[in-house]
Scaffold this motif. Structure first.
Motif, PDB file in Angstrom:
ATOM      1  N   LYS A  50      -7.353   1.597  -3.760  1.00  0.00           N
ATOM      2  CA  LYS A  50      -6.255   1.481  -3.069  1.00  0.00           C
ATOM      3  C   LYS A  50      -4.815   1.238  -3.895  1.00  0.00           C
ATOM      4  N   SER A  51      -5.176   0.584  -4.641  1.00  0.00           N
ATOM      5  CA  SER A  51      -4.077   0.249  -5.624  1.00  0.00           C
ATOM      6  C   SER A  51      -3.569   1.313  -6.423  1.00  0.00           C
ATOM      7  N   THR A  52      -4.632   2.198  -6.831  1.00  0.00           N
ATOM      8  CA  THR A  52      -4.422   3.241  -7.709  1.00  0.00           C
ATOM      9  C   THR A  52      -3.770   4.286  -7.096  1.00  0.00           C
ATOM     10  N   ALA A 171       2.858  -1.451   0.277  1.00  0.00           N
ATOM     11  CA  ALA A 171       2.720  -2.907   0.149  1.00  0.00           C
ATOM     12  C   ALA A 171       1.256  -3.188  -0.086  1.00  0.00           C
ATOM     13  N   ASP A 172       1.267  -3.814  -1.464  1.00  0.00           N
ATOM     14  CA  ASP A 172      -0.402  -3.871  -1.810  1.00  0.00           C
ATOM     15  C   ASP A 172      -0.963  -5.254  -1.585  1.00  0.00           C
ATOM     16  N   GLU A 173      -1.612  -5.439  -0.759  1.00  0.00           N
ATOM     17  CA  GLU A 173      -2.257  -6.783  -0.068  1.00  0.00           C
ATOM     18  C   GLU A 173      -1.321  -7.894  -0.344  1.00  0.00           C
ATOM     19  N   PRO A 174      -0.128  -7.678   0.314  1.00  0.00           N
ATOM     20  CA  PRO A 174       0.799  -8.763   0.277  1.00  0.00           C
ATOM     21  C   PRO A 174       0.488 -10.115   0.752  1.00  0.00           C
TER      22      PRO A 174
END
Ligand SMILES: Nc1ncnc2c1ncn2[C@@H]1O[C@H](COP(=O)(O)OP(=O)(O)O)[C@@H](O)[C@H]1O
Ligand SMILES: [Mg+2]
Length: 239
Positions: A50-52, A171-174
């Motif tokens: 996901k972050s990649t 948005a990454d797991e905010p």
């Protein structure tokens, strides 16, 4: 979301490949499309990429091959400097770590966005208004952020990202460090801001309970595939 707005593609990926290093597995993204105004929930297990994927969309990393267009601009053909500019002008990146400057006030943190992009320069008055909409009154806005609670810092971080109306917010797991009530309030204001600014939202989380709040749910395992070989090699034989 109007149909006219929806016809525009904000994110278009096809046949993309990426490797963190020559020794690491190859990430393949065959196809992914996000339309203007959509709120997309991207879910997947930890380590699934996901972050990649977000770092590619944000132009923080670059793919080795394939097509990646953001706001109809081909990121693959941009230089690192052009990508930095593009990100500063058009994107809002939200991370679990808020990336605020602790010794600056909330207001100064919001105004920082405009320091990196002329297009996103906002007046002090508009920054106060934006913070106020996010529940940070003018008194809090003039406090250094390390004096604020975690929930308040989260709101300041959202204001900084939303300043100058970015067209695409990733948005990454905010919300993963927030309790349920703070989380729901935060999502409400994020959705509200996206809608009033006509922004598109790609939101990553492993918390499946949030999915129903979004227009569309994308399972990362349907989009991303990891292997030990590049398609180029698979098709063309060993190098
Ligand atoms: N900066 C990095 N350098 C090298 N490998 C990384 C880096 N970030 C992530 N990876 C690797 O990429 C894979 C996907 O990780 P990641 O995108 O962080 O997954 P998720 O966000 O879904 O938890 C993992 O195997 C992870 O170890
Ligand atoms: Mg991650």
């Amino acid at each position: 979301m109007s149909d006219a707005v929806l016809s525009e593609t904000v994110l278009e990926i096809s046949g993309l490949e990426f490797q963190w290093s020559k020794q690491s597995p190859v990430m393949h993204v065959d196809q992914l499309e996000v339309l203007a105004g959509e709120r997309v929930f991207l879910k997947g297990a930890s380590g699934s990429g996901k972050s990649t994927l977000l770092s590619l969309i944000g132009g923080v990393t670059t793919a080795t091959t394939g097509r990646l267009a953001v706001l109809q601009k081909d990121l693959q053909s941009m230089s690192a400097k052009q990508r930095d500019r593009f990100r500063a002008d058009h994107l809002g990146l939200i991370f679990q770590q808020f990336n605020l400057i602790p010794y600056l006030t909330a207001l100064e943190n919001v105004l920082l966005t405009g320091r990196f992009s002329k297009q996103r320069k906002i007046s002090q008055k508009d920054a106060f208004t934006l913070l106020d909409e996010l529940g940070i009154d003018s008194q809090l806005a003039e406090k250094q952020v390390f004096h604020l609670s975690i929930g308040q810092q989260q709101r300041v971080a959202a204001a900084r990202v939303l300043a100058g109306k970015p067209q695409l917010i990733i948005a990454d797991e905010p919300t993963s460090a927030l309790d349920e009530e703070t989380r729901d309030g935060y999502l409400d204001l994020l959705f509200h801001q996206c809608q009033s600014h006509g922004a598109t939202l790609v939101f990553v989380s492993h918390d499946r309970t949030l999915a129903s709040l979004f227009d569309r749910e994308v399972n990362i395992s349907d989009v991303v595939r990891w292997s030990n070989t590049s398609m180029n090699n698979e098709q063309g034989g060993a190098l």
